[in-house]
Design a protein around this motif. Structure first.
Motif, PDB file in Angstrom:
ATOM      1  N   ASN A  61      -6.401   5.271  11.587  1.00 41.76           N
ATOM      2  CA  ASN A  61      -5.625   6.127  10.698  1.00 41.76           C
ATOM      3  C   ASN A  61      -4.158   5.694  10.720  1.00 41.76           C
ATOM      4  O   ASN A  61      -3.574   5.474  11.771  1.00 41.76           O
ATOM      5  CB  ASN A  61      -5.784   7.604  11.065  1.00 41.76           C
ATOM      6  CG  ASN A  61      -5.366   7.913  12.469  1.00 41.76           C
ATOM      7  OD1 ASN A  61      -5.471   7.073  13.340  1.00 41.76           O
ATOM      8  ND2 ASN A  61      -4.892   9.116  12.693  1.00 41.76           N
ATOM      9  N   PRO A  62      -3.556   5.577   9.534  1.00 41.48           N
ATOM     10  CA  PRO A  62      -2.199   5.050   9.461  1.00 41.48           C
ATOM     11  C   PRO A  62      -1.117   6.031   9.923  1.00 41.48           C
ATOM     12  O   PRO A  62      -0.007   5.618  10.195  1.00 41.48           O
ATOM     13  CB  PRO A  62      -2.026   4.720   7.977  1.00 41.48           C
ATOM     14  CG  PRO A  62      -3.035   5.550   7.281  1.00 41.48           C
ATOM     15  CD  PRO A  62      -4.158   5.771   8.233  1.00 41.48           C
ATOM     16  N   ASP A  63      -1.438   7.308  10.013  1.00 38.24           N
ATOM     17  CA  ASP A  63      -0.455   8.313  10.408  1.00 38.24           C
ATOM     18  C   ASP A  63      -1.142   9.335  11.308  1.00 38.24           C
ATOM     19  O   ASP A  63      -2.137   9.935  10.909  1.00 38.24           O
ATOM     20  CB  ASP A  63       0.111   8.999   9.159  1.00 38.24           C
ATOM     21  CG  ASP A  63       1.341   9.833   9.457  1.00 38.24           C
ATOM     22  OD1 ASP A  63       1.311  10.592  10.455  1.00 38.24           O
ATOM     23  OD2 ASP A  63       2.320   9.739   8.701  1.00 38.24           O
ATOM     24  N   HIS A 105       1.245   5.144   0.883  1.00 40.07           N
ATOM     25  CA  HIS A 105       0.684   6.252   1.645  1.00 40.07           C
ATOM     26  C   HIS A 105       1.337   7.533   1.142  1.00 40.07           C
ATOM     27  O   HIS A 105       2.534   7.730   1.336  1.00 40.07           O
ATOM     28  CB  HIS A 105       0.962   6.088   3.139  1.00 40.07           C
ATOM     29  CG  HIS A 105       0.207   4.979   3.760  1.00 40.07           C
ATOM     30  ND1 HIS A 105       0.571   4.432   4.967  1.00 40.07           N
ATOM     31  CD2 HIS A 105      -0.896   4.306   3.371  1.00 40.07           C
ATOM     32  CE1 HIS A 105      -0.279   3.478   5.285  1.00 40.07           C
ATOM     33  NE2 HIS A 105      -1.175   3.377   4.317  1.00 40.07           N
ATOM     34  N   LYS A 126       0.799  -4.425   3.319  1.00 37.24           N
ATOM     35  CA  LYS A 126      -0.609  -4.465   3.704  1.00 37.24           C
ATOM     36  C   LYS A 126      -0.740  -5.293   4.966  1.00 37.24           C
ATOM     37  O   LYS A 126      -0.168  -6.356   5.085  1.00 37.24           O
ATOM     38  CB  LYS A 126      -1.432  -5.080   2.563  1.00 37.24           C
ATOM     39  CG  LYS A 126      -2.890  -4.775   2.628  1.00 37.24           C
ATOM     40  CD  LYS A 126      -3.539  -5.340   1.380  1.00 37.24           C
ATOM     41  CE  LYS A 126      -4.842  -4.636   1.133  1.00 37.24           C
ATOM     42  NZ  LYS A 126      -5.471  -5.124  -0.080  1.00 37.24           N
ATOM     43  N   THR A 179      -2.592  12.889  10.304  1.00 40.27           N
ATOM     44  CA  THR A 179      -3.856  13.119   9.594  1.00 40.27           C
ATOM     45  C   THR A 179      -4.933  13.687  10.510  1.00 40.27           C
ATOM     46  O   THR A 179      -5.982  14.101  10.031  1.00 40.27           O
ATOM     47  CB  THR A 179      -4.383  11.817   8.957  1.00 40.27           C
ATOM     48  OG1 THR A 179      -4.593  10.845   9.971  1.00 40.27           O
ATOM     49  CG2 THR A 179      -3.428  11.299   7.907  1.00 40.27           C
ATOM     50  N   LEU A 235      -3.704  12.140   3.926  1.00 34.61           N
ATOM     51  CA  LEU A 235      -3.051  10.915   3.481  1.00 34.61           C
ATOM     52  C   LEU A 235      -3.941  10.185   2.490  1.00 34.61           C
ATOM     53  O   LEU A 235      -5.120   9.950   2.757  1.00 34.61           O
ATOM     54  CB  LEU A 235      -2.753  10.017   4.682  1.00 34.61           C
ATOM     55  CG  LEU A 235      -1.964   8.753   4.397  1.00 34.61           C
ATOM     56  CD1 LEU A 235      -0.947   8.522   5.497  1.00 34.61           C
ATOM     57  CD2 LEU A 235      -2.867   7.555   4.265  1.00 34.61           C
ATOM     58  N   LEU A 287       1.377  11.524   1.501  1.00 35.17           N
ATOM     59  CA  LEU A 287       0.980  12.600   2.408  1.00 35.17           C
ATOM     60  C   LEU A 287       1.027  13.946   1.694  1.00 35.17           C
ATOM     61  O   LEU A 287       1.966  14.241   0.945  1.00 35.17           O
ATOM     62  CB  LEU A 287       1.904  12.636   3.625  1.00 35.17           C
ATOM     63  CG  LEU A 287       1.584  11.578   4.663  1.00 35.17           C
ATOM     64  CD1 LEU A 287       2.832  11.075   5.328  1.00 35.17           C
ATOM     65  CD2 LEU A 287       0.625  12.144   5.676  1.00 35.17           C
ATOM     66  N   ASN A 344       5.244   6.827   1.284  1.00 35.40           N
ATOM     67  CA  ASN A 344       5.724   5.631   1.981  1.00 35.40           C
ATOM     68  C   ASN A 344       5.072   4.398   1.366  1.00 35.40           C
ATOM     69  O   ASN A 344       3.872   4.372   1.156  1.00 35.40           O
ATOM     70  CB  ASN A 344       5.361   5.681   3.468  1.00 35.40           C
ATOM     71  CG  ASN A 344       5.965   6.886   4.166  1.00 35.40           C
ATOM     72  OD1 ASN A 344       7.124   7.202   3.954  1.00 35.40           O
ATOM     73  ND2 ASN A 344       5.168   7.561   4.958  1.00 35.40           N
ATOM     74  N   GLU A 400      -4.363   6.653   0.542  1.00 38.47           N
ATOM     75  CA  GLU A 400      -3.936   5.255   0.645  1.00 38.47           C
ATOM     76  C   GLU A 400      -4.319   4.531  -0.640  1.00 38.47           C
ATOM     77  O   GLU A 400      -5.495   4.455  -0.984  1.00 38.47           O
ATOM     78  CB  GLU A 400      -4.602   4.611   1.853  1.00 38.47           C
ATOM     79  CG  GLU A 400      -4.160   3.208   2.127  1.00 38.47           C
ATOM     80  CD  GLU A 400      -4.806   2.661   3.376  1.00 38.47           C
ATOM     81  OE1 GLU A 400      -4.131   2.645   4.425  1.00 38.47           O
ATOM     82  OE2 GLU A 400      -5.980   2.269   3.302  1.00 38.47           O
ATOM     83  N   VAL A 440       0.865  -1.171   0.000  1.00 34.34           N
ATOM     84  CA  VAL A 440       0.000   0.000   0.000  1.00 34.34           C
ATOM     85  C   VAL A 440       0.904   1.223   0.000  1.00 34.34           C
ATOM     86  O   VAL A 440       1.911   1.263   0.710  1.00 34.34           O
ATOM     87  CB  VAL A 440      -0.910   0.023   1.251  1.00 34.34           C
ATOM     88  CG1 VAL A 440      -1.742   1.278   1.297  1.00 34.34           C
ATOM     89  CG2 VAL A 440      -1.795  -1.192   1.283  1.00 34.34           C
TER      90      VAL A 440
END
Length: 176
Positions: free
Chosen positions: A134-136, A8, A175, A139, A145, A10, A171, A147, A6
């Motif tokens: 949320n991955p970061d 990401h 997954k 956000t 972000l 930003l 980045n 995805e 995946v």
């Protein structure tokens, strides 16, 4: 599309993000999710997300509240315990309906509001004590972000595209 990675991407500006989403969609890539610190006008249309049907449920919840309010005022004030209050006879509900308007309005709003909150939480799968997805963490402050699931062979191509769209950080993650 089955992918093991995946990307990401930003962004630090909502207009740049919106243009990037359009550019990525033009290249026929699937955007899994966009995480934003605030709503971005036009993002749902740019991503191709279907319009929500929550307004229909709000209307149905309001009608439910109004129906219960009509039944409740009729049962309590006309059938169960009729009283002559201020010279108003309690022979029928329709004769006393103007006095019941505040109750009808308040229960309509009460049902619509409370059931919409419950529906929103259920639809969004937000439960008590649920871990954030949320991955970061940026956000929730000032970054956006995007995805995008990607196959191993297309990572370089998509990274180049995202760099051109103004991504401040890209980045590639496995997954989970």
């Amino acid at each position: 599309m089955e992918s093991s990675k995946v990307i990401h991407a930003l962004y630090n500006d909502d207009e740049v993000l919106l243009d990037a989403v359009k550019a990525v969609k033009e290249e026929h890539h699937h955007i899994e999710e966009v995480f934003c610190p605030f709503p971005v006008h036009g993002l749902d249309k740019a991503m191709g997300i279907a319009p929500t049907r929550l307004a229909i449920t709000a209307f149905m919840y309001g009608i439910t509240g109004l129906s219960i309010a009509i039944w409740m005022t009729n049962y309590m004030m006309i059938q169960d315990w009729p009283q002559d209050i201020g010279g108003k006879p309690s022979f029928s509900w329709i004769e006393n309906m103007p006095a019941f308007v505040p109750i009808l309005f308040e229960l309509t709003v009460f049902f619509a509001a409370h059931l919409m909150v419950i529906t929103f939480y259920m639809r969004s799968r937000i439960w008590p004590f649920k871990e954030a997805e949320n991955p970061d963490p940026r956000t929730t402050d000032d970054h956006f972000l995007m995805e995008i699931p990607v196959k191993e062979s297309a990572v370089e191509e998509l990274t180049t595209l995202l760099t051109k769209t103004g991504a401040v950080e890209i980045n590639v993650v496995d997954k989970h």
